[in-house]
Motif scaffolding. Structure first.
Motif, PDB file in Angstrom:
ATOM      1  N   ASP A 114      31.067  44.117  40.275  1.00  0.00           N
ATOM      2  CA  ASP A 114      31.579  43.991  41.636  1.00  0.00           C
ATOM      3  C   ASP A 114      32.747  43.010  41.688  1.00  0.00           C
ATOM      4  O   ASP A 114      33.748  43.257  42.357  1.00  0.00           O
ATOM      5  N   TRP A 115      32.612  41.898  40.980  1.00  0.00           N
ATOM      6  CA  TRP A 115      33.702  40.929  40.937  1.00  0.00           C
ATOM      7  C   TRP A 115      34.921  41.506  40.231  1.00  0.00           C
ATOM      8  O   TRP A 115      36.056  41.269  40.657  1.00  0.00           O
ATOM      9  N   LEU A 116      34.710  42.261  39.137  1.00  0.00           N
ATOM     10  CA  LEU A 116      35.834  42.885  38.434  1.00  0.00           C
ATOM     11  C   LEU A 116      36.530  43.925  39.308  1.00  0.00           C
ATOM     12  O   LEU A 116      37.765  44.007  39.334  1.00  0.00           O
ATOM     13  N   THR A 117      35.734  44.718  40.015  1.00  0.00           N
ATOM     14  CA  THR A 117      36.307  45.731  40.899  1.00  0.00           C
ATOM     15  C   THR A 117      37.102  45.072  42.019  1.00  0.00           C
ATOM     16  O   THR A 117      38.217  45.497  42.336  1.00  0.00           O
ATOM     17  N   LEU A 118      36.553  44.037  42.613  1.00  0.00           N
ATOM     18  CA  LEU A 118      37.251  43.316  43.678  1.00  0.00           C
ATOM     19  C   LEU A 118      38.527  42.664  43.150  1.00  0.00           C
ATOM     20  O   LEU A 118      39.577  42.716  43.799  1.00  0.00           O
ATOM     21  N   GLY A 119      38.449  42.080  41.974  1.00  0.00           N
ATOM     22  CA  GLY A 119      39.630  41.448  41.385  1.00  0.00           C
ATOM     23  C   GLY A 119      40.728  42.439  41.073  1.00  0.00           C
ATOM     24  O   GLY A 119      41.909  42.195  41.356  1.00  0.00           O
ATOM     25  N   LEU A 120      40.370  43.587  40.510  1.00  0.00           N
ATOM     26  CA  LEU A 120      41.365  44.617  40.207  1.00  0.00           C
ATOM     27  C   LEU A 120      42.018  45.126  41.481  1.00  0.00           C
ATOM     28  O   LEU A 120      43.239  45.276  41.555  1.00  0.00           O
ATOM     29  N   GLY A 121      41.210  45.376  42.497  1.00  0.00           N
ATOM     30  CA  GLY A 121      41.779  45.807  43.780  1.00  0.00           C
ATOM     31  C   GLY A 121      42.670  44.754  44.394  1.00  0.00           C
ATOM     32  O   GLY A 121      43.732  45.063  44.946  1.00  0.00           O
ATOM     33  N   GLY A 122      42.267  43.494  44.280  1.00  0.00           N
ATOM     34  CA  GLY A 122      43.076  42.405  44.819  1.00  0.00           C
ATOM     35  C   GLY A 122      44.394  42.221  44.092  1.00  0.00           C
ATOM     36  O   GLY A 122      45.395  41.834  44.691  1.00  0.00           O
ATOM     37  N   ILE A 123      44.418  42.510  42.802  1.00  0.00           N
ATOM     38  CA  ILE A 123      45.663  42.426  42.036  1.00  0.00           C
ATOM     39  C   ILE A 123      46.571  43.606  42.354  1.00  0.00           C
ATOM     40  O   ILE A 123      47.782  43.456  42.515  1.00  0.00           O
ATOM     41  N   LEU A 124      45.996  44.784  42.462  1.00  0.00           N
ATOM     42  CA  LEU A 124      46.808  45.985  42.665  1.00  0.00           C
ATOM     43  C   LEU A 124      47.307  46.150  44.101  1.00  0.00           C
ATOM     44  O   LEU A 124      48.360  46.736  44.308  1.00  0.00           O
ATOM     45  N   LEU A 125      46.570  45.649  45.102  1.00  0.00           N
ATOM     46  CA  LEU A 125      46.957  45.892  46.495  1.00  0.00           C
ATOM     47  C   LEU A 125      48.328  45.318  46.859  1.00  0.00           C
ATOM     48  O   LEU A 125      49.142  46.040  47.437  1.00  0.00           O
ATOM     49  N   PRO A 126      48.648  44.066  46.534  1.00  0.00           N
ATOM     50  CA  PRO A 126      49.992  43.588  46.887  1.00  0.00           C
ATOM     51  C   PRO A 126      51.103  44.366  46.195  1.00  0.00           C
ATOM     52  O   PRO A 126      52.146  44.645  46.794  1.00  0.00           O
ATOM     53  N   MET A 127      50.874  44.743  44.928  1.00  0.00           N
ATOM     54  CA  MET A 127      51.867  45.550  44.223  1.00  0.00           C
ATOM     55  C   MET A 127      52.029  46.903  44.902  1.00  0.00           C
ATOM     56  O   MET A 127      53.139  47.420  45.039  1.00  0.00           O
ATOM     57  N   ALA A 128      50.923  47.480  45.338  1.00  0.00           N
ATOM     58  CA  ALA A 128      50.952  48.797  45.964  1.00  0.00           C
ATOM     59  C   ALA A 128      51.673  48.756  47.307  1.00  0.00           C
ATOM     60  O   ALA A 128      52.473  49.643  47.619  1.00  0.00           O
ATOM     61  N   VAL A 129      51.405  47.732  48.096  1.00  0.00           N
ATOM     62  CA  VAL A 129      52.080  47.622  49.391  1.00  0.00           C
ATOM     63  C   VAL A 129      53.574  47.420  49.194  1.00  0.00           C
ATOM     64  O   VAL A 129      54.392  48.021  49.888  1.00  0.00           O
ATOM     65  N   ARG A 130      53.948  46.585  48.222  1.00  0.00           N
ATOM     66  CA  ARG A 130      55.373  46.389  47.929  1.00  0.00           C
ATOM     67  C   ARG A 130      56.033  47.702  47.514  1.00  0.00           C
ATOM     68  O   ARG A 130      57.125  48.040  47.979  1.00  0.00           O
TER      69      ARG A 130
END
Length: 156
Positions: A114-130
């Motif tokens: 769960d922590w890995l999934t949350l961390g991966l999503g948290g890393i990818l989301l700002p890049m994706a929005v940009r």
């Protein structure tokens, strides 16, 4: 570094990330016994998440590797190739990873996955929005101007 190693590393990172997501999430998915070739909706969801993670990580890795080696033309080629559909897919994938993991983490019953999934999503989301904002600026759908200067247009 030439294009082939970057492409192969990007694909390998996408495959590794998607396989890790599937391997971490699949053991908890209930599967009916004596039905070997049918998938449950939960299994379909996990496979879908794995596909989203593959594309998001592969494109993000390619873009990052091209920028690290100073090949801005390669990073632009990746961005142009993916500019139509990938920004939306990146936002969906990263948001889905966060939405899936956040209730478990928030509730205090989080495991490592769960922590890995949350961390991966948290890393990818700002890049994706940009990336999505860059694509919207580049393509300017419906005549919208998303903060870039007006060029050649008369002021009203």
């Amino acid at each position: 570094m030439s294009r082939i190693p970057i492409i192969l590393l990007s694909i390998a990172s996408g495959v590794a990330a998607s396989m890790a997501v599937i391997a971490l999430m699949m053991p908890d998915v209930p599967h009916p016994p004596n039905v070997p070739f049918r998938t449950t909706p939960e299994e379909d969801r996990v496979i879908f998440e794995g596909c989203l993670v593959f594309f998001a990580v592969a494109y993000a890795t390619a873009r990052t590797l091209y920028r690290l080696v100073g090949a801005e033309d390669g990073a632009l080629a990746v961005a142009d190739t993916a500019s139509q559909h990938m920004p939306v897919l990146h936002v969906l994938a990263s948001a889905m990873l966060i939405v899936i993991a956040l209730p478990t983490v928030w509730g205090g019953h989080a495991r490592l996955r769960d922590w890995l999934t949350l961390g991966l999503g948290g890393i990818l989301l700002p890049m994706a929005v940009r990336d999505l904002l860059e694509a919207l600026r580049r393509h300017r759908p419906f005549g919208l101007n998303f903060g870039s200067p007006r060029r050649g247009r008369p002021e009203c």
